[in-house]
Design a protein around this motif. Structure first.
Motif, PDB file in Angstrom:
ATOM      1  N   GLU A  14       0.836  -1.189   0.000  1.00 30.23           N
ATOM      2  CA  GLU A  14       0.000   0.000   0.000  1.00 30.23           C
ATOM      3  C   GLU A  14       0.876   1.247   0.000  1.00 30.23           C
ATOM      4  OE1 GLU A  14      -2.938  -0.009   3.061  1.00 30.23           O
ATOM      5  OE2 GLU A  14      -3.285  -2.156   2.874  1.00 30.23           O
ATOM      6  N   HIS A  15       0.325   2.329  -0.509  1.00 29.86           N
ATOM      7  CA  HIS A  15       0.995   3.629  -0.521  1.00 29.86           C
ATOM      8  C   HIS A  15       0.373   4.476   0.571  1.00 29.86           C
ATOM      9  CE1 HIS A  15       1.335   7.857  -1.804  1.00 29.86           C
ATOM     10  NE2 HIS A  15       2.553   7.486  -2.162  1.00 29.86           N
ATOM     11  N   ILE A  16       1.212   5.032   1.433  1.00 31.60           N
ATOM     12  CA  ILE A  16       0.735   5.871   2.525  1.00 31.60           C
ATOM     13  C   ILE A  16       1.417   7.232   2.411  1.00 31.60           C
ATOM     14  CG2 ILE A  16       0.633   6.175   5.020  1.00 31.60           C
ATOM     15  CD1 ILE A  16       0.802   3.125   5.273  1.00 31.60           C
ATOM     16  N   ASP A  17       0.623   8.313   2.309  1.00 30.54           N
ATOM     17  CA  ASP A  17       1.181   9.661   2.304  1.00 30.54           C
ATOM     18  C   ASP A  17       1.576  10.033   3.732  1.00 30.54           C
ATOM     19  OD1 ASP A  17       0.908  10.216  -0.432  1.00 30.54           O
ATOM     20  OD2 ASP A  17      -1.203  10.746  -0.160  1.00 30.54           O
ATOM     21  N   LEU A  18       2.765  10.594   3.864  1.00 29.59           N
ATOM     22  CA  LEU A  18       3.227  11.034   5.180  1.00 29.59           C
ATOM     23  C   LEU A  18       2.774  12.471   5.406  1.00 29.59           C
ATOM     24  CD1 LEU A  18       6.863   9.649   5.060  1.00 29.59           C
ATOM     25  CD2 LEU A  18       4.879   8.618   6.150  1.00 29.59           C
ATOM     26  N   SER A  19       2.203  12.730   6.569  1.00 28.24           N
ATOM     27  CA  SER A  19       1.751  14.090   6.861  1.00 28.24           C
ATOM     28  C   SER A  19       2.888  14.960   7.370  1.00 28.24           C
ATOM     29  CB  SER A  19       0.616  14.062   7.881  1.00 28.24           C
ATOM     30  OG  SER A  19       1.048  13.442   9.080  1.00 28.24           O
TER      31      SER A  19
END
Length: 54
Positions: A14-19
């Motif tokens: 999965e691709h997770i955007d970092l905040s």
């Protein structure tokens, strides 16, 4: 390389955007100028130069 949405272990990738921004890291290389670099250290040196240029 072929894209596939799962890992070699069979888990879904999965691709997770970092905040939060990822902090930078300073890297250096020091050596005795009279002795030069080993082939491994030279390869690391060259990789650092290439990454910084790019």
């Amino acid at each position: 390389m072929v894209y596939r949405p799962w890992s070699l272990e069979g888990r879904r990738i999965e691709h997770i955007d970092l905040s939060d921004p990822i902090p930078t890291m300073d890297v250096g290389l020091a050596w005795d100028a009279g002795r030069g670099l080993t082939p491994t250290a030279q390869a690391f040196h060259d990789a650092l130069i290439e990454m910084m240029a790019g």
